[in-house]
Design an enzyme around this catalytic site. Structure first.
Site, PDB file in Angstrom:
ATOM      1  N   GLY A 101      -4.499  -5.030   4.818  1.00  0.00           N
ATOM      2  CA  GLY A 101      -3.320  -4.194   5.056  1.00  0.00           C
ATOM      3  C   GLY A 101      -3.678  -2.950   5.844  1.00  0.00           C
ATOM      4  N   ARG A 129       3.159  -9.203   2.795  1.00  0.00           N
ATOM      5  CA  ARG A 129       3.259  -7.808   2.331  1.00  0.00           C
ATOM      6  C   ARG A 129       4.258  -7.012   3.182  1.00  0.00           C
ATOM      7  NH1 ARG A 129      -2.761  -5.755   1.484  1.00  0.00           N
ATOM      8  NH2 ARG A 129      -1.665  -3.900   0.726  1.00  0.00           N
ATOM      9  N   ASP A 322      -6.305   1.849  -5.960  1.00  0.00           N
ATOM     10  CA  ASP A 322      -7.048   0.584  -5.870  1.00  0.00           C
ATOM     11  C   ASP A 322      -7.863   0.289  -7.126  1.00  0.00           C
ATOM     12  OD1 ASP A 322      -6.028   0.167  -3.359  1.00  0.00           O
ATOM     13  OD2 ASP A 322      -7.775   0.991  -2.324  1.00  0.00           O
TER      14      ASP A 322
HETATM   15  C1  S3P Z   1      -5.874   2.482   2.248  1.00  0.00           C
HETATM   16  C2  S3P Z   1      -4.775   2.977   1.626  1.00  0.00           C
HETATM   17  C3  S3P Z   1      -4.220   2.477   0.349  1.00  0.00           C
HETATM   18  C4  S3P Z   1      -5.173   1.535  -0.356  1.00  0.00           C
HETATM   19  C5  S3P Z   1      -5.865   0.596   0.585  1.00  0.00           C
HETATM   20  C6  S3P Z   1      -6.636   1.374   1.647  1.00  0.00           C
HETATM   21  C7  S3P Z   1      -6.315   3.075   3.509  1.00  0.00           C
HETATM   22  O1  S3P Z   1      -3.012   1.790   0.598  1.00  0.00           O
HETATM   23  O2  S3P Z   1      -4.506   0.807  -1.362  1.00  0.00           O
HETATM   24  O3  S3P Z   1      -6.777  -0.242  -0.108  1.00  0.00           O
HETATM   25  O4  S3P Z   1      -7.473   2.864   3.906  1.00  0.00           O
HETATM   26  O5  S3P Z   1      -5.519   3.765   4.146  1.00  0.00           O
HETATM   27  P1  S3P Z   1      -1.627   2.607   0.780  1.00  0.00           P
HETATM   28  O6  S3P Z   1      -1.897   3.640   1.742  1.00  0.00           O
HETATM   29  O7  S3P Z   1      -0.614   1.626   1.253  1.00  0.00           O
HETATM   30  O8  S3P Z   1      -1.315   3.105  -0.607  1.00  0.00           O
END
Ligand code: S3P
Length: 437
Positions: A101, A129, A322
């Protein structure tokens, strides 16, 4: 890199005590950002400590497929930045972010602003997602972007000349949304301003400053003058607190044990796990503190302790987002009840982490029930059994650590994606004396 088997079994190692130092691999969030910002900077960026995991390598390949030369030299990655207007249309069918993501949402900020068409997609989990959280504000900035009807990837981008300024109130505390807009902002006239309901991790802001950009943060709002260029810099990626979290809980729960985590990133927007574990009674201390490129670093000493259940304060949710799967394991072995609410975002991760954990914990005999936005866990004993990690790396690692504390072996199915964030997880487990096969 050796692959990780899809089904693994974790068994208690009787009388295990651990007293050692552990260096976990580089921070995943910082690694993604290092190759993205290095790729669009002017000049050469050298990166040490880059996390060579599936997710971060997918982001590196994405930058390479848009024309950025990245080579490995010893323990360094050398990124030959092409400048923000030097990217080319990706070769092949588009950019494959795999399971990541972060890769998808951050790269989208850049791809939305290019003078070429492109497409970004991922695996089954990533393609389900929510992506409207980025496509909507990108559209407000003038991007020509379209997701599927369900608001998911593949996302298609059409060429644009320039983006517009934006002042945006994000409905979710998400570093991925914030970073997407800041990266798009490098290509816009005017300013970018984003406010979020709770502070999400701020590595993008820190790193942009390291690359010579002016970014100001005020409470829950970040502001950046659009159109700035990046000047290459060198990056040392510190160790990942999210990877250490599995062994932090191990150190708390094992008797007569102490683990020191070396060179850990203790950015305040990432240490919710420590706040929560301390409230549960954990003995955790920072030593050898320093700062590097805006990121706070320390060695973190975690000692055995008697954990008890708590109501998790909402202030820690974003900074521990996380770490909840392994915190749920801690809660299921703690004395008394733990309650988490206001954590709806957990349902939108690599799996629905509330349901995936609750299903597995119930199989292991834990007294727990789901809430719409959280979970209630009554601590007690763990039995053995067969659980499904649902292809989610953090669910897999959490249940494998649980196997050290269960009466009977825990067999975990669909573990392969541990490779996406922590390829050396099993190696470290073996070194520590855990029995996972
Ligand atoms: C991350 C942000 C988080 C986290 C992901 C890594 C990042 O997600 O859960 O594992 O590196 O910006 P969200 O920003 O959607 O909460």
């Amino acid at each position: 890199m050796a692959k990780i088997k899809n089904t693994l079994t974790s068994r208690k190692q009787v009388d295990l005590k651990i007293n050692t130092k552990v260096t976990v691999p580089g921070d995943k969030s910082i690694s993604h950002r290092s190759v993205i910002l290095g790729g669009i900077a002017n000049g050469i960026t050298e990166i040490t400590g880059f996390l060579e995991s599936g997710d971060c390598l997918a982001t590196m390949y994405a930058m390479q497929s848009m024309g950025v030369e990245i080579k490995k030299n010893g323990n360094k990655y050398i990124v030959n930045g092409v400048g923000k207007h030097g990217l080319k249309a990706p070769v092949g069918s588009g950019i494959d972010c795999g399971n990541s993501g972060t890769g998808m949402r951050l790269l989208s900020g850049i791809m939305a602003a290019q003078a070429f068409d492109s497409e970004i997609f991922g695996d089954k989990s990533l393609n389900s997602r929510p992506m409207t959280r980025i496509t909507k504000p990108l559209e407000l900035m003038g991007a020509n972007v379209s997701a599927t009807k369900k608001g998911t990837a593949p996302i298609k981008f059409k060429a644009v000349e320039k983006l517009k300024s934006i002042s945006y109130q994000s409905p979710v505390a998400s570093a991925q949304v914030k970073s997407c807009l800041l990266l798009a902002g490098l290509y816009c006239d005017g300013d970018v301003s984003l406010s979020e309901p709770k502070l999400s991790r701020d590595h993008t802001e820190n790193m942009l400053r390291g690359f010579g950009c002016q970014v100001t943060s005020n409470d829950l709002t970040v502001n950046m003058k659009g159109g700035q260029s990046l000047k290459a810099t060198n990056i040392q990626v510190p160790a990942d607190i999210s990877s250490s979290a599995f062994f932090m809980v191990l150190a708390c729960l094992l008797p007569d044990s102490e683990i020191t985590f070396v060179n850990l990133c203790i950015n305040p927007s990432r240490i919710g796990i420590i706040g929560i574990l301390k409230l549960m009674g954990a003995d955790i201390e920072f030593i050898n503190q320093s700062t590097n490129a805006g990121e706070q670093i320390a060695d973190v000493v975690v000692k055995s302790s008697d954990l008890h259940g708590i109501e998790i304060p909402h202030q820690y949710i974003a900074s521990a987002i996380d770490e909840f799967p392994i915190l749920f394991i801690a809660a299921s072995l703690a004395k008394g009840q733990t309650k988490l609410t206001n954590a709806m975002e957990l349902r939108k991760k690599e799996s629905d982490r509330i349901t995936a954990m609750a299903n597995g914990m119930k199989i292991l005999g834990v007294d727990c029930h789901e809430l719409e936005d959280g979970i209630v866990i009554n601590g007690g004993k763990l039995n053995g059994g067969q659980v499904d990690a649902e292809d989610d790396h953090r669910i897999a690692m959490s249940f494998l650590i649980a196997g050290q504390f269960s009466n009977g072996a825990i067999e975990v199915k669909n573990c392969e994606n541990i490779m996406t964030s922590f390829p050396s997880f099993l190696e470290i487990c073996n070194t520590l004396g855990l029995t996972i096969k």
